[in-house]
Design a protein around this motif. Structure first.
Motif, PDB file in Angstrom:
ATOM      1  N   LEU A 184      33.317 -69.584 -23.719  1.00  0.00           N
ATOM      2  CA  LEU A 184      33.022 -68.605 -22.732  1.00  0.00           C
ATOM      3  C   LEU A 184      33.538 -69.004 -21.452  1.00  0.00           C
ATOM      4  O   LEU A 184      33.462 -70.195 -21.125  1.00  0.00           O
ATOM      5  CB  LEU A 184      31.519 -68.311 -22.531  1.00  0.00           C
ATOM      6  CG  LEU A 184      30.571 -69.529 -22.159  1.00  0.00           C
ATOM      7  CD1 LEU A 184      30.246 -69.719 -20.784  1.00  0.00           C
ATOM      8  CD2 LEU A 184      29.260 -69.305 -22.982  1.00  0.00           C
ATOM      9  N   ALA A 185      34.310 -67.883 -20.662  1.00  0.00           N
ATOM     10  CA  ALA A 185      34.745 -68.292 -19.256  1.00  0.00           C
ATOM     11  C   ALA A 185      33.616 -67.910 -18.379  1.00  0.00           C
ATOM     12  O   ALA A 185      33.137 -66.717 -18.474  1.00  0.00           O
ATOM     13  CB  ALA A 185      36.079 -67.497 -18.974  1.00  0.00           C
ATOM     14  N   SER A 186      33.446 -68.812 -17.360  1.00  0.00           N
ATOM     15  CA  SER A 186      32.135 -68.262 -16.421  1.00  0.00           C
ATOM     16  C   SER A 186      32.487 -69.213 -15.115  1.00  0.00           C
ATOM     17  O   SER A 186      33.110 -70.059 -15.029  1.00  0.00           O
ATOM     18  CB  SER A 186      31.043 -68.468 -16.990  1.00  0.00           C
ATOM     19  OG  SER A 186      29.622 -68.304 -16.176  1.00  0.00           O
ATOM     20  N   HIS A 187      31.682 -68.537 -14.026  1.00  0.00           N
ATOM     21  CA  HIS A 187      31.851 -69.406 -12.800  1.00  0.00           C
ATOM     22  C   HIS A 187      30.285 -69.405 -12.363  1.00  0.00           C
ATOM     23  O   HIS A 187      30.183 -70.300 -11.356  1.00  0.00           O
ATOM     24  CB  HIS A 187      32.406 -68.313 -11.757  1.00  0.00           C
ATOM     25  CG  HIS A 187      31.788 -67.039 -11.168  1.00  0.00           C
ATOM     26  ND1 HIS A 187      31.670 -66.018 -12.112  1.00  0.00           N
ATOM     27  CD2 HIS A 187      30.671 -67.037 -10.410  1.00  0.00           C
ATOM     28  CE1 HIS A 187      30.964 -65.165 -11.721  1.00  0.00           C
ATOM     29  NE2 HIS A 187      30.327 -65.550 -10.581  1.00  0.00           N
ATOM     30  N   MET A 188      29.306 -69.074 -13.330  1.00  0.00           N
ATOM     31  CA  MET A 188      28.094 -69.337 -13.203  1.00  0.00           C
ATOM     32  C   MET A 188      27.705 -70.943 -13.913  1.00  0.00           C
ATOM     33  O   MET A 188      27.347 -71.192 -14.892  1.00  0.00           O
ATOM     34  CB  MET A 188      27.124 -68.190 -13.638  1.00  0.00           C
ATOM     35  CG  MET A 188      27.543 -66.932 -13.014  1.00  0.00           C
ATOM     36  SD  MET A 188      26.370 -65.675 -13.604  1.00  0.00           S
ATOM     37  CE  MET A 188      24.806 -66.195 -12.819  1.00  0.00           C
ATOM     38  N   LEU A 189      27.843 -71.883 -12.887  1.00  0.00           N
ATOM     39  CA  LEU A 189      27.628 -73.087 -13.627  1.00  0.00           C
ATOM     40  C   LEU A 189      26.342 -73.694 -14.039  1.00  0.00           C
ATOM     41  O   LEU A 189      26.153 -74.123 -14.814  1.00  0.00           O
ATOM     42  CB  LEU A 189      28.037 -74.277 -12.350  1.00  0.00           C
ATOM     43  CG  LEU A 189      29.484 -73.771 -11.809  1.00  0.00           C
ATOM     44  CD1 LEU A 189      29.777 -74.742 -10.786  1.00  0.00           C
ATOM     45  CD2 LEU A 189      30.642 -73.830 -12.674  1.00  0.00           C
ATOM     46  N   ASP A 190      25.347 -73.034 -13.234  1.00  0.00           N
ATOM     47  CA  ASP A 190      23.785 -73.462 -13.898  1.00  0.00           C
ATOM     48  C   ASP A 190      23.673 -72.847 -15.351  1.00  0.00           C
ATOM     49  O   ASP A 190      23.119 -73.542 -16.165  1.00  0.00           O
ATOM     50  CB  ASP A 190      22.726 -72.861 -13.040  1.00  0.00           C
ATOM     51  CG  ASP A 190      21.408 -73.140 -13.340  1.00  0.00           C
ATOM     52  OD1 ASP A 190      21.276 -74.406 -13.460  1.00  0.00           O
ATOM     53  OD2 ASP A 190      20.687 -72.264 -13.522  1.00  0.00           O
TER      54      ASP A 190
END
Length: 300
Positions: A184-190
């Protein structure tokens, strides 16, 4: 046989003078939940596009399951790349029927995947009546129609409310528990820290880090300290084994320490030097902190 489901070898993509992805080398272990992280414009979606055959690489190569990259191999991969497209006036079941016929998949799979993503009771409702979280779950259901070994998700929680995010998180974890590999690609680090086992960081098209999420907490933590006589405290910090660095954060001093150093050990070492603390808190390093450190190091 390799234990990796995917390996890339100097994979690159240029758009004119723009180097969107530069000589990317990553390996993704079988059974992992692999997070591809990076700021906007870092090359995440372009990378996924190449891996799924949507974008042609400028140079380099990649291989799925040690078998190459042709169309038949990609049938083992389910994917959601950018915004999923469905007919708003059709029901969930009708939309998946369209997908199943295009992919030449038996229609019996439709109820199976709708049940799997928690939408069986809404199978006959129009897509336009679905919440964003339900729409995303339907998209994941469409990717599951072929019962793939690997699931590729591009920003699966983007735009969702906290309840929708939690639903997708639980779905991803349950799919991983079935033995599927999830990328998965994401910028939601939490969220990445909650679901991923492994991650890589891209910055301006370059891979700048790859490692395990568990290593973030195991390798180092932060201990907050303070004392009535702060100058004496700072003087002694250089002499304590396991303290990697320290800096002032407001009124307190934050120590970055190795995994074997605990708050108790710090207190004992300073007490032996005659420094009495009035503040002592140990906290773990978050993925967000590690991510920002990695970007800062590579932008220096």
């Amino acid at each position: 046989m390799s234990q990796n489901v995917l390996e890339t070898h100097s994979l690159s993509k240029s758009f004119g003078k723009l180097k969107a992805v530069n000589a990317l080398n990553i390996s993704i272990p079988k059974g992992s939940v692999f997070g591809l992280l990076g700021p906007n414009g870092s090359g995440k979606t372009t990378t996924l596009g190449m891996l799924l055959g949507v974008v042609n690489p400028t140079s380099g190569s990649f291989s799925w399951f040690d078998k190459g990259a042709d169309y038949h191999i990609r049938k083992q991969i389910g994917a959601i790349l950018e915004t999923p497209c469905f007919y708003h006036y059709l029901s969930a079941a009708q939309n998946l029927t369209v997908v199943a016929k295009i992919k030449e998949i038996e229609l019996q799979r439709i109820d199976v995947v709708l049940d799997r993503v928690g939408l069986l009771s809404r199978k006959d409702d129009p897509f336009r009546t679905f919440s964003l979280g339900m729409k995303q779950r339907l998209a994941i259901g469409s990717a599951l129609l072929s019962d793939p070994d690997v699931l590729v998700l591009d920003e699966p929680t983007n735009g969702l409310d906290p309840n929708g995010i939690a639903e997708i998180r639980e779905l991803i974890l349950s799919l991983a528990n079935e033995g599927r590999t999830i990328i998965l690609a994401s910028h939601m680090l939490d969220e990445v820290q909650k679901v991923c086992t492994d991650f890589a960081v891209l910055n301006k098209g370059n891979k700048v880090f790859q490692g395990k999420v568990s290593d973030i907490n195991e390798n180092q933590s932060v201990i907050e300290v303070n004392a009535p006589h702060q100058e004496a405290l700072i003087k002694e910090l250089d002499n304590i084994e396991g303290v990697l660095s320290y800096r002032k954060e407001g009124e307190i001093i934050a120590l970055k320490v190795t995994s074997h150093v605990t708050a108790i050990k710090i207190n004992e070492a300073l007490s032996a030097k005659g420094v009495m603390l009035d503040h002592l808190v140990q906290r773990k390093v978050s993925l967000e902190q590690r991510f920002m450190e990695i970007l800062k190091q590579n932008n220096a």
